[in-house]
Every structure is written in C-alpha cells, then in structure tokens.
Write an enzyme that holds these catalytic residues in place. Structure first.
Site, mmCIF file in Angstrom:
data_model
loop_
_atom_site.group_PDB
_atom_site.id
_atom_site.type_symbol
_atom_site.label_atom_id
_atom_site.label_comp_id
_atom_site.label_asym_id
_atom_site.label_seq_id
_atom_site.Cartn_x
_atom_site.Cartn_y
_atom_site.Cartn_z
ATOM 1 N N SER A 17 42.202 31.651 33.057
ATOM 2 C CA SER A 17 41.192 30.745 33.835
ATOM 3 C C SER A 17 41.499 29.508 33.681
ATOM 4 C CB SER A 17 39.961 30.905 33.449
ATOM 5 O OG SER A 17 38.608 30.811 34.533
ATOM 6 N N ASP A 67 40.426 37.876 42.892
ATOM 7 C CA ASP A 67 39.524 37.198 41.820
ATOM 8 C C ASP A 67 38.760 36.023 42.425
ATOM 9 O OD1 ASP A 67 39.281 35.015 39.752
ATOM 10 O OD2 ASP A 67 41.113 35.806 38.895
ATOM 11 N N HIS A 80 37.724 38.662 37.648
ATOM 12 C CA HIS A 80 38.365 37.452 37.275
ATOM 13 C C HIS A 80 39.255 37.783 36.004
ATOM 14 C CE1 HIS A 80 39.095 33.461 36.436
ATOM 15 N NE2 HIS A 80 38.369 33.209 35.866
#
Length: 530
Positions: free
Chosen positions: A239, A471, A499
């Site tokens: 991320s 995602d 994700h």
C-alpha cells in the site's frame, strides 16, 4: 486518502497518500479521462525524483555508524532497539528524532541473506505491529529462515515519537461528523471539524509536523540499512509502503536490493487525481461485492438478478436514512450509527473479500433490525479504536504525512462543490463523501513541501511491482504506472479482489515473490496470476 493492509488472519491498518479519510482502487475508464479534475496534473508533467549522492555526507556519519542496543521486546522471538536520525536532514546538527526498530532474526537453515525490511502501509500503520503480529510469524518459512525480518515505525508513527491530535472523545465526535453536508450549516460544521483536528496536531508537535515526509522516512531507512550492516536494502512494502519503498529506490538506486512493492501507488499524481481515482476504485470493489451479495441468501441489498447499480442505489438510500436518523448500536459511549460511520464500515470491508460475509450480516442487522453494532465494529477496526475508547495514532500520522507530501486536493468548500459531479460519476455510492473527505488538508498548520514526481531509480536492480485488478485502495492502474516509471520495474498482476496480493491466497503470486526474495529471480514483466 487512506489505504490499509489487511489479512485474513489479522487486520493491520496501512494507509495511502493524499488527504481523504478512506481508500482506493482505479477504474480504467473513459469517465476518468473525461473529467477536468482528472486531467489536472499527471505523469507527463511530473519531474523525476533526483537521486542523492552515493557518498554519505560527513555530517551524517555518526548516524550511519551508530550501534543499536538490542533488547527483549516482551514478545517472544523479537528484539527491539532505538535508532537516532536527524530531525532535519538539511540541518543534521539541529537535533535528533528517535525511531523504534524491531527484528526477528533468521531462524535457518540456509545461508543468511541479510535483513528484509517490512512496512504494511499508511502513512500511519505501525511496521513493528505488522512484524510482530503477521510478517514475523506468517511470512513464508523459507523467507523467515534466511532473512532477519526488520521493521521501523516511521517518524511520527506509533512508537517513533507519534503525532497526537485528538483524545478519544474528540476522535469519536470527529469520526461521526457528517461528510455529506446538505447546507451551509453542515458545511461549516465539517470545516470546523477539520480545523479542530489540524489545530490539535499542530499544538501537539509543531516542529515534528514539518519533518514527517516520505522522503525523510526513506532517508531514515538508509540509515537503518547501514546500521544493520547491509550493503543493499531488501524490502517488502504494501500500500503506502510501496510509495515509501519506491522513494527509497529513487533516492538510493544503487543501494536498492530486492524490493517488492505490493498494492502500488503512482507518485506522479496530484492529490485531487489520487482521491478521484481512489474513489473509482472503491466503486469497482463495491460492484464486485454487489454481484456476490445478491447471490447469497439474505442479502439485504437485493436478491438474485438485482443489478450492481441497483444494489448501490439501495445502499445509498440506506445511508441517506441514517443521515436523517442514526441507528442505535448499544455502544457504551452512546455512539449511534451515523451515515459517516456506516460508510466507513462498508469501505473497511472492501479491503478483503473475506470480510464480505461479515458486511452482509452487519448490513442486514442495521437495515432490517435497526441495529448498527456490526457496522460500527467495522468502522472501529478501520480507525483502530480500542474497546476502551482510545485510538491509535494511525489517522493522525496519516494526515500529518499526507498533508506534508502533497499540496491539498482542495483549498475551500467551493473547490469540492466544483468537482462533486466527477466524484459522484466515479462512485454513485461513495463519491460525495470521499470528495468532502478530501478537504481535510486545506486547513493543515504546516505548508506542504512535496510535489508529484516520477520515480525512475535508474541503475537499481529489478524491482517487483504488484497490482491487483480490483484493488479497492490502490488502483491497478497505479501499479502499471509505477512499474512503467521505474527503469527496472517488473509488473506482477493478480487478477482478483481485495487490497494487495502477497500472502492472500494466490500460490502463483506467493511463489513468484518467494523466488525473487530467496534467489533474486525477478518475474518477467507483465506476468499475471489468479
């Protein structure tokens, strides 16, 4: 904008970049390119990030040469230490910042490969919590056998001189603030909430707030690399952690070892474009959830044959009902389920398809029995609220880094109103709330010092960039963009939901990354897994 790292076994928050409170994914689409807001800034306009000199400046020699005093963490198998870094790299004699570091030493057998630094995302996610609760026990056994797994909480985060902004009661009020204002009064209340949040951060750490940028955190990682005795930095970032890792590679390309950037960000985008594309990403994820929900018995948003668009309209109608009359939750602090908390709860479940059954149950309880406890629990997990009413500093650090790294998406409510149609087109369900959430950095007490930029990292070894097609927090297009910018980028695609991809059930993804980490075998650019 906010992104987080999730796992079926444990949820560890992580975050992304810009200024909204929630997180991401990307649409391919024509709707985005047709938007004037979407065209503001972009990869072709962003300059490249310049590499730093190879030689360590004499003023930093004491930091690069320091020795860490490792001690027992209180968690079996892990050691902890404190590392010093200059608060301001431009003025290293001006004072230190102390950063918390943890490691789990390689267990063997096999030749030790050095250290592997891990970061779950953010900004604001605790890398040490991630190491101790997930990476240090759930990373592949072969990786744990041959690497010392290491984590540092970035400056301003968790154990590393954390930024604090509001107490628990104030944060409860903040998270319940209406982010879909219907009139000038409600708009004023939202602006006041953002101002109070910013003022709280500024009064807590006025100097620190000027030195929590991603560039500074990446420079801290190079100090740590030296202190650990590694010639090159090996790294797995998820991320926002991909932005941090890519920034490191851009600053120190010759010191970048085996880097895995999972759920990648595009550093070339301005805040408005990031937030708008992230909004579209949540819509992509929600459409996938909607198709699954109507196939399940008891879906409160529709039955077999109900279109995803109609599911979205049904959810939006439920949000509007809560806006008028919040639902009871049985919460000890007296909190009711507001539209904002319900929206956060739904978005929290978009990060991991394993949470979809929990979301269906929570929606059914709220919509059919007027019991908002389930959605409130999802929202609390997103904000990292403890049962006693305390919050981690996740959201404080998130804003502190995001608002420093980029100029704000908006400077006033009028700016939000001007592009509301773009956000609502990107997501009829979430667009309005995410547009207004993007206003928070407008009132930040510290001027931003970053700008959109490309990261090329010329001269770096192959860097693996992982993107998931649906995602919700880091759009797949961002992974394509970052892999294209990096001179040695290798795009690895996971065709799926949720994700990030590593450690989430794809043997193809996991074996490809393991081969890279253990043997240095980078995948062919464009490899796809499902």
């Amino acid at each position: 904008m906010y992104t987080r790292r999730t796992h079926r076994r444990t949820r560890t928050a992580a975050i992304v970049m810009a200024a909204a409170l929630l997180a991401t994914a990307c649409s391919s689409g024509g709707a985005m390119s047709a938007s004037p807001a979407a065209d503001a800034g972009g990869p072709t306009e962003a300059p490249p990030l310049a590499a730093l000199p190879q030689a360590t400046p004499p003023a930093l020699a004491s930091y690069y040469g320091q020795k860490l005093n490792w001690r027992d963490c209180g968690v079996p198998g892990f050691q902890c230490a404190t590392m010093k870094a200059p608060l301001d790299y431009a003025k290293p004699a001006g004072g230190d910042i102390r950063l918390a570091v943890a490691r789990k030493k390689a267990t063997g057998p096999g030749e030790r490969l050095g250290s592997l630094l891990v970061n779950p995302g953010g900004p604001g996610g605790s890398a040490i919590d991630y190491l101790q609760s997930y990476a240090g026990i759930a990373y592949p056994e072969e990786v744990r056998a041959r690497y010392d797994l290491v984590a540092v909480d970035p400056r301003g985060v968790a154990r590393s001189e954390p930024v604090e902004c509001l107490d628990g009661r104030e944060m409860d009020a903040y998270t319940q603030t209406d982010v879909t204002p219907d009139d000038e009064r409600e708009t004023g209340e939202l602006v006041d909430a953002y101002k109070k949040f910013a003022e709280g951060c500024g009064s807590d750490a006025p100097t620190l707030l000027r030195h929590v940028s991603t560039v500074e955190a990446a420079r801290d990682m190079d100090v740590l690399r030296s202190v650990l005795g590694d010639e090159k930095l090996n790294y797995v970032g998820a991320s926002y952690g991909t932005f941090l890792g890519a920034t490191y590679a851009g600053l120190f390309p010759r010191r970048a070892g085996r880097l895995v950037l999972d759920g990648a960000m595009d550093p070339s985008l301005p805040a408005l474009r990031l937030n708008l594309e992230q909004t579209a990403g949540f819509e992509t994820a929600f459409q996938s959830f909607a198709k699954d929900c109507v196939r399940q018995p008891g879906c409160p948003l529709g039955g077999p044959g109900t279109s995803p668009d109609q599911v979205g309209k049904n959810l939006k109608a439920f949000f509007e009902k809560l806006d008028a009359e919040p639902a009871p939750t049985g919460d000890a602090a007296g909190r009711r389920l507001t539209e904002s908390l319900a929206t956060t709860g739904v978005i929290a479940a978009m990060y991991d398809e394993a949470a979809w059954p929990q979301l269906r149950e929570a929606l059914a309880s709220a919509m059919k029995a007027n019991n908002g406890a389930g959605l409130l629990a999802l929202a609390d997990s997103y904000y990292e609220r403890e049962p006693d009413g305390d919050y981690s500093n996740l959201m404080f650090a998130n804003a502190a880094v995001n608002c420093l790294d980029l100029p704000p998406a908006f400077s006033s409510p009028d700016g939000v109103r001007a592009v509301l149609p773009d956000f609502e087109k990107a997501s009829p369900v979430f667009g309005e709330g995410l547009a207004w959430s993007s206003l928070n950095c407008a009132y930040w007490p510290v001027e931003p010092k970053g700008e959109p930029h490309r990261i090329e990292a010329a001269g770096a070894s192959p860097i693996v960039v992982v993107g998931t097609t649906r995602d919700p927090a880091t759009p797949y297009r961002w992974a394509q963009a970052l892999a294209g910018q990096l001179s040695s980028g290798r795009l690895l695609t996971y065709d799926g939901d949720g994700h990030t991809a590593f450690g989430r059930g794809s043997s193809c993804i996991d074996s490809t990354i393991n081969a890279y980490l253990l043997r240095g075998t980078a995948p062919k650019d464009g490899k796809r897994c499902s």
